[in-house]
Design a protein around this motif. Structure first.
Motif, mmCIF file in Angstrom:
data_model
loop_
_atom_site.group_PDB
_atom_site.id
_atom_site.type_symbol
_atom_site.label_atom_id
_atom_site.label_comp_id
_atom_site.label_asym_id
_atom_site.label_seq_id
_atom_site.Cartn_x
_atom_site.Cartn_y
_atom_site.Cartn_z
ATOM 1 N N ASP A 159 0.862 -1.182 0.000
ATOM 2 C CA ASP A 159 0.000 0.000 0.000
ATOM 3 C C ASP A 159 0.899 1.234 0.000
ATOM 4 O O ASP A 159 1.292 1.756 1.045
ATOM 5 N N ASN A 160 1.233 1.719 -1.194
ATOM 6 C CA ASN A 160 2.159 2.843 -1.323
ATOM 7 C C ASN A 160 1.609 4.133 -0.737
ATOM 8 O O ASN A 160 2.365 4.931 -0.181
ATOM 9 N N VAL A 161 0.321 4.351 -0.871
ATOM 10 C CA VAL A 161 -0.271 5.573 -0.336
ATOM 11 C C VAL A 161 -0.122 5.603 1.181
ATOM 12 O O VAL A 161 0.333 6.598 1.769
ATOM 13 N N LEU A 162 -0.503 4.513 1.826
ATOM 14 C CA LEU A 162 -0.407 4.441 3.283
ATOM 15 C C LEU A 162 1.045 4.523 3.746
ATOM 16 O O LEU A 162 1.363 5.231 4.712
ATOM 17 N N ALA A 163 1.927 3.819 3.082
ATOM 18 C CA ALA A 163 3.331 3.807 3.497
ATOM 19 C C ALA A 163 3.960 5.188 3.377
ATOM 20 O O ALA A 163 4.696 5.630 4.270
ATOM 21 N N ALA A 164 3.692 5.884 2.273
ATOM 22 C CA ALA A 164 4.234 7.232 2.099
ATOM 23 C C ALA A 164 3.646 8.193 3.126
ATOM 24 O O ALA A 164 4.340 9.085 3.641
ATOM 25 N N ASP A 165 2.372 8.023 3.424
ATOM 26 C CA ASP A 165 1.714 8.827 4.462
ATOM 27 C C ASP A 165 2.427 8.628 5.801
ATOM 28 O O ASP A 165 2.734 9.586 6.525
ATOM 29 N N GLU A 166 2.724 7.383 6.142
ATOM 30 C CA GLU A 166 3.367 7.089 7.422
ATOM 31 C C GLU A 166 4.778 7.677 7.496
ATOM 32 O O GLU A 166 5.183 8.205 8.540
ATOM 33 N N ALA A 167 5.531 7.585 6.412
ATOM 34 C CA ALA A 167 6.877 8.147 6.403
ATOM 35 C C ALA A 167 6.837 9.665 6.573
ATOM 36 O O ALA A 167 7.629 10.244 7.335
ATOM 37 N N ALA A 173 6.014 14.510 12.757
ATOM 38 C CA ALA A 173 6.027 14.302 14.204
ATOM 39 C C ALA A 173 7.348 14.739 14.820
ATOM 40 O O ALA A 173 7.417 15.016 16.031
ATOM 41 N N SER A 174 8.399 14.825 14.011
ATOM 42 C CA SER A 174 9.702 15.286 14.494
ATOM 43 C C SER A 174 9.800 16.806 14.491
ATOM 44 O O SER A 174 10.844 17.357 14.837
ATOM 45 N N GLY A 175 8.718 17.460 14.060
ATOM 46 C CA GLY A 175 8.682 18.912 14.082
ATOM 47 C C GLY A 175 8.973 19.580 12.757
ATOM 48 O O GLY A 175 8.996 20.804 12.657
ATOM 49 N N HIS A 176 9.172 18.797 11.707
ATOM 50 C CA HIS A 176 9.482 19.370 10.395
ATOM 51 C C HIS A 176 8.211 19.846 9.701
ATOM 52 O O HIS A 176 7.159 19.201 9.783
ATOM 53 N N ARG A 177 8.333 20.966 9.005
ATOM 54 C CA ARG A 177 7.169 21.533 8.315
ATOM 55 C C ARG A 177 7.433 21.802 6.841
ATOM 56 O O ARG A 177 6.502 21.882 6.053
ATOM 57 N N ARG A 178 8.685 21.989 6.455
ATOM 58 C CA ARG A 178 9.005 22.183 5.033
ATOM 59 C C ARG A 178 9.615 20.880 4.518
ATOM 60 O O ARG A 178 10.836 20.728 4.449
ATOM 61 N N ILE A 179 8.737 19.956 4.192
ATOM 62 C CA ILE A 179 9.169 18.620 3.792
ATOM 63 C C ILE A 179 9.109 18.512 2.269
ATOM 64 O O ILE A 179 8.046 18.661 1.670
ATOM 65 N N ALA A 180 10.251 18.251 1.672
ATOM 66 C CA ALA A 180 10.305 18.083 0.223
ATOM 67 C C ALA A 180 9.970 16.642 -0.146
ATOM 68 O O ALA A 180 10.222 15.711 0.616
ATOM 69 N N ALA A 181 9.406 16.480 -1.329
ATOM 70 C CA ALA A 181 9.137 15.151 -1.894
ATOM 71 C C ALA A 181 9.996 15.003 -3.139
ATOM 72 O O ALA A 181 9.809 15.736 -4.119
ATOM 73 N N ILE A 182 10.944 14.087 -3.114
ATOM 74 C CA ILE A 182 11.801 13.834 -4.270
ATOM 75 C C ILE A 182 11.385 12.505 -4.891
ATOM 76 O O ILE A 182 11.481 11.460 -4.256
ATOM 77 N N GLY A 183 10.862 12.587 -6.126
ATOM 78 C CA GLY A 183 10.477 11.336 -6.779
ATOM 79 C C GLY A 183 9.270 11.361 -7.690
ATOM 80 O O GLY A 183 9.013 10.359 -8.366
ATOM 81 N N PRO A 184 8.454 12.446 -7.768
ATOM 82 C CA PRO A 184 7.342 12.426 -8.733
ATOM 83 C C PRO A 184 7.851 12.172 -10.153
ATOM 84 O O PRO A 184 8.925 12.644 -10.527
ATOM 85 N N GLN A 185 7.065 11.398 -10.906
ATOM 86 C CA GLN A 185 7.433 11.071 -12.288
ATOM 87 C C GLN A 185 6.227 11.294 -13.205
ATOM 88 O O GLN A 185 5.635 10.342 -13.719
ATOM 89 N N TYR A 200 2.132 11.310 0.565
ATOM 90 C CA TYR A 200 2.866 12.479 1.081
ATOM 91 C C TYR A 200 1.923 13.667 1.266
ATOM 92 O O TYR A 200 1.903 14.324 2.320
ATOM 93 N N ARG A 201 1.123 13.945 0.245
ATOM 94 C CA ARG A 201 0.197 15.082 0.328
ATOM 95 C C ARG A 201 -0.876 14.853 1.389
ATOM 96 O O ARG A 201 -1.273 15.794 2.089
ATOM 97 N N ASN A 202 -1.355 13.629 1.505
ATOM 98 C CA ASN A 202 -2.379 13.340 2.520
ATOM 99 C C ASN A 202 -1.877 13.676 3.914
ATOM 100 O O ASN A 202 -2.597 14.253 4.739
ATOM 101 N N ALA A 203 -0.630 13.291 4.201
ATOM 102 C CA ALA A 203 -0.058 13.544 5.525
ATOM 103 C C ALA A 203 0.066 15.042 5.783
ATOM 104 O O ALA A 203 -0.223 15.521 6.899
ATOM 105 N N LEU A 204 0.498 15.797 4.772
ATOM 106 C CA LEU A 204 0.630 17.245 4.943
ATOM 107 C C LEU A 204 -0.725 17.882 5.228
ATOM 108 O O LEU A 204 -0.859 18.708 6.149
ATOM 109 N N ARG A 205 -1.720 17.511 4.449
ATOM 110 C CA ARG A 205 -3.043 18.118 4.626
ATOM 111 C C ARG A 205 -3.615 17.789 5.999
ATOM 112 O O ARG A 205 -4.260 18.635 6.639
ATOM 113 N N ARG A 206 -3.410 16.575 6.451
ATOM 114 C CA ARG A 206 -3.920 16.194 7.775
ATOM 115 C C ARG A 206 -3.248 17.011 8.880
ATOM 116 O O ARG A 206 -3.832 17.252 9.933
ATOM 117 N N ALA A 207 -2.024 17.455 8.619
ATOM 118 C CA ALA A 207 -1.294 18.278 9.591
ATOM 119 C C ALA A 207 -1.610 19.763 9.424
ATOM 120 O O ALA A 207 -1.011 20.608 10.107
#
Length: 339
Positions: A159-167, A173-185, A200-207
């Motif tokens: 489940d790539n969506v869930l796994a990326a969300d968790e990462a 949770a470590s306090g980071h807010r400017r999180i880059a995503a390297i890998g869109p194709q 990745y986007r789901n996690a940001l929006r939830r935060a």
């Protein structure tokens, strides 16, 4: 002289059919029963004549494995595990590299790749589910990865969506807010990157954060050089993320290398998380936090799907959509050292 099947059955206290199923791997057998039968096989020195059995059944004993890249650490490890699991079934694996080329993938699916195989495991990068409609139905196919076959073949995936969300959630949770995503194709039909971007986007929006296109760095392929180029592009543009979620460990290692070379302290000024749990990531400096797919289970479940189709071709069981579990290995690259 090898003992007969019925001798093994008598010693194990099971039917000859059960012994046959254990020997061939053709059907589900309770683990306790399988262990007992295997012990009887070993004690009596029973060795099935695989070639004769395949000849009588009109099979070759060959299984095809088509992967995009042999030199990819992820696919190399997965191929090794598939070969290892196939040997337990007395199968030989024939490996083809497709390089994500649609014609190569199509030839293998249509059975024109020059191989006479009893079944095919394929990780398609270029073809969509509609391409499965033209394949020979007498050759079972198992898809690895994100392509949903819509009932046309078995699929084994994470489940790539869930796994990326968790990462990404871990980095948040470590306090980071400017999180880059390297890998869109965006240039590929391969859904892996799209699904990891979604997570990745789901996690940001939830935060409560809005995804920033400037922090989403596309790549051509998923290797170290691409990760290095992506990080160079971010820093040269004056974009300084405080964390990076890379869609593969190779991308993460390339990006982390450039960040450190440019004077960025990892993880103090920029944390990193990847995906795949390749060996290099475990020995990086610092060790890489990553999503860990159960690659051994991917291999074993894929082969079981093939066995069920090969040995029970008339089975009415619809194609399976199997989701393999994953976990997040938290290491020093993200600032935490829980594992």
């Amino acid at each position: 002289m090898s003992s007969r099947l019925k001798d093994v059955a008598a010693l194990a206290g099971v039917s000859t059919r059960t012994v046959s199923n254990v020997v061939s791997g053709s059907a589900s057998v309770a683990e306790e029963t399988r262990v007992r039968v295997q012990a009887a096989l070993d004690e009596l020195g029973y060795r099935p004549n695989v070639a004769a059995r395949n000849l009588r059944a009109g099979r070759t004993g060959l299984i095809g494995l088509a992967i995009p890249e042999l030199y990819s650490p992820y696919f190399g490890e997965l191929a090794s595990l598939i070969v290892e699991a196939a040997q337990q079934r007395a199968w030989t694996v024939v490996i083809d590299q497709t390089s994500g080329d649609p014609d190569a993938e199509r030839r293998l699916l249509e059975g024109t790749g020059g191989r006479l195989v009893d079944g095919l495991i394929i990780s398609p990068w270029a073809l969509g589910p509609e391409e499965l409609t033209g394949r020979p139905r007498h050759v079972p196919v198992v898809l690895l990865g994100e392509r949903r076959p819509h009932g046309l073949a078995d699929r084994v995936a994470v489940d790539n969506v869930l796994a990326a969300d968790e990462a990404t959630t871990h980095l948040l949770a470590s306090g980071h807010r400017r999180i880059a995503a390297i890998g869109p194709q965006p240039h590929l039909r391969n859904e892996t990157a799209a699904q990891r971007l979604e997570g990745y986007r789901n996690a940001l929006r939830r935060a409560g954060l809005h995804p920033d296109p400037a922090l989403e760095q596309p790549v051509t392929t998923l290797h170290r050089a691409d990760g290095a180029e992506a990080m160079t592009a971010l820093l040269d543009a004056g974009i300084r993320p405080d964390a990076v979620f890379a869609f593969t460990d190779e991308l993460a290692l390339g990006a982390m290398h450039v960040a450190r070379r440019r004077g960025v302290r990892v993880p103090h000024e920029m944390a990193f998380a990847g995906f795949d749990d390749i060996e290099d990531g475990r020995y990086a400096n610092p060790p890489l936090t990553t999503v860990v797919p159960d690659k051994r289970q991917i291999a074993e479940r894929s082969l079981q799907c093939l066995a069920d189709r090969i040995y029970s071709p008339a089975s009415a069981v619809p194609p399976l959509d199997i989701v393999i579990p994953h976990q997040l290995a938290v290491r020093a690259s993200s600032g935490w050292t829980d594992s």
